[in-house]
Scaffold this motif. Structure first.
Motif, short mmCIF file in Angstrom:
data_model
loop_
_atom_site.label_atom_id
_atom_site.label_comp_id
_atom_site.label_asym_id
_atom_site.label_seq_id
_atom_site.Cartn_x
_atom_site.Cartn_y
_atom_site.Cartn_z
N ILE A 118 0.74 -1.33 -0.07
CA ILE A 118 0.14 0.04 -0.02
C ILE A 118 0.93 1.30 -0.11
O ILE A 118 1.86 1.37 0.92
CB ILE A 118 -0.92 0.04 1.25
CG1 ILE A 118 -1.87 -1.08 1.24
CG2 ILE A 118 -1.73 1.25 1.36
CD1 ILE A 118 -2.58 -1.40 2.48
N THR A 119 0.79 2.18 -0.88
CA THR A 119 1.60 3.30 -1.03
C THR A 119 0.67 4.64 -0.77
O THR A 119 1.45 5.61 -0.47
CB THR A 119 2.20 3.34 -2.46
OG1 THR A 119 1.01 3.44 -3.54
CG2 THR A 119 3.04 2.20 -2.81
N ALA A 120 -0.54 4.53 -0.88
CA ALA A 120 -1.30 5.75 -0.56
C ALA A 120 -2.83 5.53 -0.01
O ALA A 120 -3.26 4.29 -0.48
CB ALA A 120 -1.11 7.03 -1.69
N ILE A 121 -3.32 6.39 0.73
CA ILE A 121 -4.97 6.08 1.41
C ILE A 121 -5.27 7.47 1.55
O ILE A 121 -4.70 8.23 1.99
CB ILE A 121 -4.97 5.12 2.37
CG1 ILE A 121 -6.43 4.98 2.73
CG2 ILE A 121 -4.13 5.33 3.55
CD1 ILE A 121 -6.61 3.61 3.60
N GLY A 122 -6.51 7.92 1.15
CA GLY A 122 -7.05 9.01 1.56
C GLY A 122 -8.20 9.50 0.69
O GLY A 122 -8.69 8.59 -0.14
N ARG A 123 -8.67 10.54 0.78
CA ARG A 123 -9.77 10.93 -0.11
C ARG A 123 -9.32 11.41 -1.30
O ARG A 123 -9.99 11.39 -2.39
CB ARG A 123 -10.29 12.43 0.70
CG ARG A 123 -11.28 12.08 1.70
CD ARG A 123 -12.55 11.58 1.45
NE ARG A 123 -13.52 11.49 2.49
CZ ARG A 123 -14.29 12.47 3.09
NH1 ARG A 123 -14.38 13.47 2.77
NH2 ARG A 123 -14.99 12.10 4.14
N HIS A 124 -8.07 12.12 -1.60
CA HIS A 124 -7.52 12.59 -2.84
C HIS A 124 -6.05 11.79 -2.99
O HIS A 124 -5.18 12.48 -2.36
CB HIS A 124 -7.52 13.95 -2.83
CG HIS A 124 -8.79 14.69 -2.31
ND1 HIS A 124 -10.03 14.80 -3.40
CD2 HIS A 124 -9.18 15.46 -1.31
CE1 HIS A 124 -10.92 15.32 -2.87
NE2 HIS A 124 -10.37 15.68 -1.62
N VAL A 125 -6.06 10.85 -3.66
CA VAL A 125 -5.02 10.01 -3.96
C VAL A 125 -4.62 10.23 -5.54
O VAL A 125 -5.37 10.08 -6.41
CB VAL A 125 -5.11 8.75 -3.79
CG1 VAL A 125 -3.74 7.78 -4.21
CG2 VAL A 125 -5.49 8.42 -2.18
N ARG A 126 -3.42 11.02 -5.95
CA ARG A 126 -3.04 10.87 -7.27
C ARG A 126 -2.10 9.67 -7.73
O ARG A 126 -1.16 9.60 -7.14
CB ARG A 126 -2.28 12.28 -7.56
CG ARG A 126 -1.77 12.56 -8.80
CD ARG A 126 -1.09 13.87 -9.09
NE ARG A 126 -2.12 14.95 -8.91
CZ ARG A 126 -1.79 16.04 -8.93
NH1 ARG A 126 -0.54 16.73 -9.16
NH2 ARG A 126 -2.63 17.11 -8.70
N PRO A 127 -2.86 8.97 -8.80
CA PRO A 127 -2.22 7.93 -9.02
C PRO A 127 -1.04 8.07 -10.18
O PRO A 127 -1.29 9.06 -10.80
CB PRO A 127 -3.17 6.89 -9.61
CG PRO A 127 -4.36 8.02 -10.35
CD PRO A 127 -4.16 8.99 -9.24
N PRO A 128 0.04 7.31 -10.25
CA PRO A 128 0.81 7.48 -11.32
C PRO A 128 0.68 7.07 -12.64
O PRO A 128 -0.52 6.43 -12.74
CB PRO A 128 2.31 6.37 -10.83
CG PRO A 128 1.34 5.51 -10.12
CD PRO A 128 0.21 6.20 -9.19
#
Length: 436
Positions: A64-74
């Protein structure tokens, strides 16, 4: 020349006995994650934080690299639209014999017990069958991690934390060994014991005490001798317990047994985990004082005593929570270890505890992060936390509700096949009766 031979009747009869076939599952283990995956718009249950509505979860290379309301994917990320769905960490069955037992009525499909009563060197994970039909069924219920333990009547052997997907048992192993299992209840007196049974129990205590002392002497000799000493596999298996590298996991329900197990662990400076724990509330202060965790052996089960309230087992998790005891919820309900086919019901044991007072999010914690903490794998699984394994369940509703279905699952980022014998039979008969 014709040579005649006469077979014994029992041999001749045996030639015509064909055992019922036991088929391996047809699911292919997931491939390693090669592209980032983003789950978008779901209700996230991080466990280590508040529930996130319309949140996003990103995982890459199995973590897991990111979690939240606003996650910008690569760039190049696969996006899973999960509006109105729920995302949980993979559920953890804290003690089971899944992979060691297939059909209880067919002896040749059971490989959980070793001959003899003192087998600390038994390693459960080497005997796990990755092709068990029960593994896909458990995954379909959201259970992606299982603590697999051997059975037996006394010192049962070493357990392991296994991921429920992989070509081989080695690929499935997350932590091994994870504990030394002992049927502590067999060492405790019973009101119905005969004089002979009481004598046998006393003998077990003496044997166990002497064995621990032998292991201590063996360890001391290993440390002091310049020349290597003859290896004793049984004593070697006890050394991680002596060094507090893994816990002693004892199966016991009665208050007297729990108290004696704690006293024994304190005397020898062992880490201790109680499996069963029906009367653990009565020992709450003792368990807290010595940091002893409890694995509740199923919530939806019958009372142990004739004069207990009908809901004694149902209310146990909430009573332990109020008492401040660290515990996890198991889903097998009876036996040690109990029926592997019931692992799929783990979320419903937690749901039963919710119906009898346990807060909902706390119940989910008891089958995820709390179980990981008890088993010593909380740094890898049990919550939706950045840096942990992407062992994740996506469901079309509240996972504690029976009408909810798991729609997707990942183990270390590998997409898991959620078909099973159950789903194949469902499709078969839906087609059969839908066409008529």
């Amino acid at each position: 020349m014709i040579i005649k031979s006469v077979l014994p009747v029992w041999v001749a009869a045996a030639l015509f006995v064909v055992p019922a076939p036991v088929h391996a599952n047809d699911q292919i283990p997931g491939s390693p994650q090669t592209t980032p995956i983003l789950i978008r718009g779901a209700t996230l249950h991080p466990i280590e934080g508040d529930v996130i509505e319309r949140g996003s979860l990103l995982f890459e290379q199995g973590r897991i690299t990111a979690i939240g309301r606003h996650v910008r994917p690569p760039e190049g990320t696969e996006v899973i639209k999960a509006d109105r769905k729920h995302v949980y960490p993979g559920l953890i069955e804290p003690l089971t014999d899944i992979g060691l037992r297939e059909i209880s009525a067919v002896d040749v499909t059971i490989d959980r017990d070793e001959l003899g009563q003192r087998n600390p060197n038994v390693r459960s994970w080497v005997a796990v069958n990755p092709d068990s039909e029960l593994i896909p069924v458990a995954r379909a219920g959201g259970v992606l991690i299982a603590h697999v333990a051997p059975g037996g009547r006394f010192v049962q052997g070493q357990s392991a934390v296994m991921m429920l997907d992989g070509w081989t048992a080695a690929e499935m192993t997350l932590l091994a060994p994870s504990g030394l299992c002992v049927a502590w209840g067999t060492m405790q007196p019973n009101d119905k014991d005969s004089v002979e049974q009481a004598r046998e129990r006393d003998q077990k205590w003496r044997e166990f005490d002497e064995w621990i002392e032998q292991a201590k002497r063996y360890a001391a000799k290993q440390a002091s001798e310049s020349e290597p000493i003859a290896e004793d596999l049984r004593l070697e298996a006890l050394l991680p317990v002596l060094r507090r590298e893994m816990p002693l996991i004892v199966s016991v329900d009665r208050q007297s047994g729990i108290e004696s197990a704690v006293a024994y662990a304190v005397e020898h400076d062992f880490r201790l985990v109680i499996y069963g724990g029906y009367e653990a509330e009565a020992c709450a202060d003792l368990l807290k004082r010595h940091n002893v965790a409890v694995i509740v052996a199923g919530v939806y089960r019958l009372p142990m005593h004739r004069d207990d309230p009908y809901d004694a087992a149902y209310t146990l998790p909430e009573r332990l929570r109020r008492a401040g005891v660290h515990f996890a919820i198991g889903g097998e309900g009876s036996g040690y270890p109990g029926g592997a086919s019931n692992v799929r019901n783990l979320p419903y044991h937690a749901a039963c505890a919710v119906a009898y007072g346990l807060p909902r999010e706390d119940a989910i914690r008891r089958i995820t992060l709390s179980a990981a903490e008890v088993l010593g794998v909380e740094d890898r699984v049990g919550s939706l936390t950045v840096g942990k394994d992407a062992t994740i369940v996506i469901a079309d509703g509240d996972l504690l509700e029976t009408q909810t279905n798991v729609t997707e699952a990942f183990i270390q980022g590998r997409r898991v096949d959620l078909s099973s014998k159950h789903t194949m039979l469902f499709e078969k008969y839906k087609k059969k009766y839908g066409e008529r």
